[in-house]
Design a protein around this motif. Structure first.
Motif, short mmCIF file in Angstrom:
data_model
loop_
_atom_site.label_atom_id
_atom_site.label_comp_id
_atom_site.label_asym_id
_atom_site.label_seq_id
_atom_site.Cartn_x
_atom_site.Cartn_y
_atom_site.Cartn_z
N UNK A 311 0.83 -1.21 0.00
CA UNK A 311 0.00 0.00 0.00
C UNK A 311 0.86 1.25 0.00
N UNK A 312 1.98 1.22 0.74
CA UNK A 312 2.85 2.41 0.78
C UNK A 312 3.47 2.69 -0.58
N UNK A 313 3.85 1.64 -1.30
CA UNK A 313 4.37 1.84 -2.65
C UNK A 313 3.29 2.41 -3.56
N UNK A 314 2.07 1.88 -3.44
CA UNK A 314 0.97 2.37 -4.27
C UNK A 314 0.66 3.84 -3.98
N UNK A 315 0.74 4.24 -2.72
CA UNK A 315 0.50 5.64 -2.36
C UNK A 315 1.54 6.55 -2.99
N UNK A 316 2.81 6.16 -2.85
CA UNK A 316 3.90 6.98 -3.39
C UNK A 316 3.78 7.10 -4.91
N UNK A 327 -3.72 0.27 -8.10
CA UNK A 327 -3.18 -0.55 -9.18
C UNK A 327 -2.20 -1.56 -8.60
N UNK A 328 -2.40 -2.86 -8.82
CA UNK A 328 -1.46 -3.86 -8.27
C UNK A 328 -0.04 -3.60 -8.76
N UNK A 329 0.90 -3.76 -7.87
CA UNK A 329 2.30 -3.52 -8.24
C UNK A 329 2.73 -4.48 -9.34
N UNK A 330 2.16 -5.67 -9.35
CA UNK A 330 2.51 -6.64 -10.37
C UNK A 330 2.12 -6.17 -11.77
N UNK A 331 1.20 -5.18 -11.85
CA UNK A 331 0.78 -4.65 -13.15
C UNK A 331 1.64 -3.48 -13.62
N UNK A 332 2.57 -3.02 -12.78
CA UNK A 332 3.44 -1.92 -13.19
C UNK A 332 4.34 -2.37 -14.33
N UNK A 351 10.19 9.02 0.32
CA UNK A 351 8.79 9.40 0.19
C UNK A 351 7.90 8.56 1.08
N UNK A 352 8.22 7.27 1.20
CA UNK A 352 7.47 6.40 2.09
C UNK A 352 7.57 6.89 3.53
N UNK A 353 8.77 7.28 3.94
CA UNK A 353 8.95 7.78 5.31
C UNK A 353 8.18 9.07 5.52
N UNK A 357 5.11 9.83 8.31
CA UNK A 357 5.11 10.93 9.27
C UNK A 357 3.79 11.69 9.26
N UNK A 358 3.12 11.68 8.11
CA UNK A 358 1.88 12.45 7.98
C UNK A 358 0.63 11.66 8.37
N UNK A 359 0.81 10.39 8.77
CA UNK A 359 -0.33 9.62 9.21
C UNK A 359 -0.92 10.20 10.49
N UNK A 360 -2.22 10.12 10.72
CA UNK A 360 -2.85 10.75 11.89
C UNK A 360 -2.29 10.28 13.22
#
Length: 362
Positions: A311-316, A327-332, A351-353, A357-360
Motif C-alpha cells: 500500500x505504501x508503494x501504491x501511495x507513493x 493498481x497492483x504492483x505486479x501490473x506496473x 517518500x514512504x517515510x 510521518x503524515x499519518x494521523x
C-alpha cells in the motif's frame, strides 16, 4: 608536513579467481570472521554467515553499507562472485538509462557507464578497509587470446571473467584496486601423448590445486607480501598476512539501530524528487514471503528488507501520478519498476517515510 615511516597495517583487498568448483569460496570462508554476500547462491553447502542473495544492484550496495556499520562484528566481507555482481551492475545501468541491453548505448558507451558504476562500488568497498574489514572478491576465470605488442603471434592466458568486452575496462579496474590477486588452478605436472589417437592427442596429467601469486604470461596475479610464486591451496600459506591486524585496525562502535547510510544513485530519467533518507535495512532476515509473490523480486526484496508495504508503494506511485491508487504492483511496467522504484529506491523510501510521518496516529 608529517612524515610517516614504516609499514602501516591495514585490512586487505583480495581477489581470488579460478575455474568453477576449484575451491575459491572454501578458501575465502577461512578468512578472519567472514560474512558472505552470495551473488550467485553457490555457498549453500558451506557453514558460513551470509546475507540474502541480492536481486538488484541497489540491494547489494545496501548490504555492503550494513556490514560496514556492524561495529567490528565481522572482519571479512566476501562478495562471491564479482562477475555476477557485475551483471547486477549492468542491469542497473541499463535500467537507469532506459536501455534493454548494454549494446543499445552505441559506440561502447554502455561499457564505460558500467566501468564508472563499478568503480564507485569499489570505492565503497575501500571504505570498509578504512574501518578494518578485509574485502575478498571471488571471480571465475576465462581463457582469452592475448597478443603482446613486441611479440609475434598470440597465446592463451587466464583472466578475470568480467565479460568479453568489458574485460578490457572493468577487469583492470578490479586488479588495480586489489592488494592481492591470487589465481587458483589445477597444476599440470606433465603432458602425455596418446599414441592410439589418430592425430596423437596430448593429455595433461596431474591435478593438484595450486595458488599462483605472481604475474605470469599465462595468468594475472600479484601480491605485496613476498609470497612464493606458487603454493598449495591452503589458507595456512597466507594466514600470517591477517594475523597482525586485530591490534592495529580501528573498531567502529556499533550503531544502536540497524539503519544504513543511503545508497547514492545517479539521477534517473523518471526521477522521484524528495531528498533521500536512510533506509532501515535488516538484510539478515527476509520477510519477502509476506508480500505478493507476483511483485518483481528485485523490488520485493527491497520492500521486505526495509519493511515497506504494498500500500505504501501504491501511495507513493499514485502521488507522483504514475499509476492510479490501487493498481497492483505486479501490473506496473517492468521498465518503471527497475528504472524508478528499484533504481531510485533511496528516494522512493524517503517518500514512504514522509508518508508515514503524515499519518494521523503519528
Amino acid at each position: 608536513m608529517q612524515v610517516i615511516s614504516g609499514k602501516i597495517e591495514k585490512a586487505k583487498k583480495v581477489v581470488l579467481y579460478g575455474p568453477e568448483g576449484i575451491g575459491k569460496s572454501s578458501l575465502a570462508a577461512q578468512f578472519p570472521n567472514p560474512i558472505f554476500i552470495d551473488t550467485e547462491g553457490s555457498t549453500t553447502e558451506l557453514d558460513v554467515n551470509r546475507l540474502p542473495k541480492p536481486s538488484s544492484w541497489t540491494m547489494l550496495q545496501q548490504q555492503v553499507e550494513w556490514v560496514k556499520h556492524q561495529g567490528g562484528l565481522y572482519k571479512t566481507l566476501i562478495i562471491d562472485t564479482v562477475d555476477w555482481a557485475e551483471m547486477l551492475c549492468t542491469e542497473f545501468v541499463c535500467a537507469e538509462h532506459n536501455k534493454k541491453g548494454v549494446e543499445d548505448f552505441g559506440y561502447g558507451n554502455g561499457y564505460v557507464y558500467v566501468k564508472e558504476e563499478l568503480g564507485r562500488f569499489l570505492n565503497k568497498l575501500s571504505d570498509l578497509i578504512e574501518v578494518g574489514i578485509n574485502v575478498v572478491l571471488t571471480a571465475h576465470s576465462q581463457i582469452v587470446k592475448f597478443e603482446q605488442p613486441d611479440e609475434m603471434g598470440s597465446y592463451d592466458r587466464y583472466q578475470l571473467k568480467l565479460g568479453k568486452k568489458t574485460s578490457s575496462q572493468t577487469a583492470p579496474l578490479v586488479k588495480e584496486w586489489a592488494d592481492m590477486v591470487l589465481f587458483i588452478n589445477y597444476k599440470t605436472y606433465s603432458v602425455a601423448v596418446d599414441d592410439k589417437a589418430k592425430n596423437k592427442k596430448h593429455k595433461g596429467q596431474g591435478g593438484v590445486r595450486t595458488v599462483f601469486a605472481t604475474h605470469h604470461p599465462a595468468w594475472d596475479a600479484k601480491n605485496r607480501h613476498g609470497l612464493p610464486d606458487e603454493f598449495p591451496l591452503d589458507y595456512g600459506q597466507i594466514a600470517h598476512i591477517f594475523n597482525n591486524q586485530a591490534q592495529t585496525q580501528p573498531v567502529v562502535p556499533p550503531q544502536t539501530t540497524t539503519q544504513t547510510a543511503p545508497v547514492q544513485e545517479q539521477p534517473v530519467s523518471q526521477s522521484i524528487a524528495p531528498p533521500p533518507q536512510e533506509p532501515v535495512t535488516q538484510p539478515v532476515t527476509n520477510n519477502a514471503t509476506s508480500l505478493d509473490p507476483s511483485i518483481p523480486q528485485s523490488l520485493r526484496d527491497l520492500m521486505s528488507q526495509n519493511g515497506v508495504s504494498e500500500e505504501e508503494i501504491q501511495v507513493v506511485v499514485s502521488q507522483k501520478g504514475y499509476y492510479p491508487m490501487g493498481t497492483p504492483i505486479a501490473n506496473y511496467d517492468p521498465g518503471f519498476v527497475n528504472g524508478v522504484l528499484v533504481g531510485a529506491w533511496v528516494q522512493v523510501f524517503g517518500m514512504v517515510q514522509d508518508f508515514r510521518k503524515n499519518l494521523p496516529f503519528n
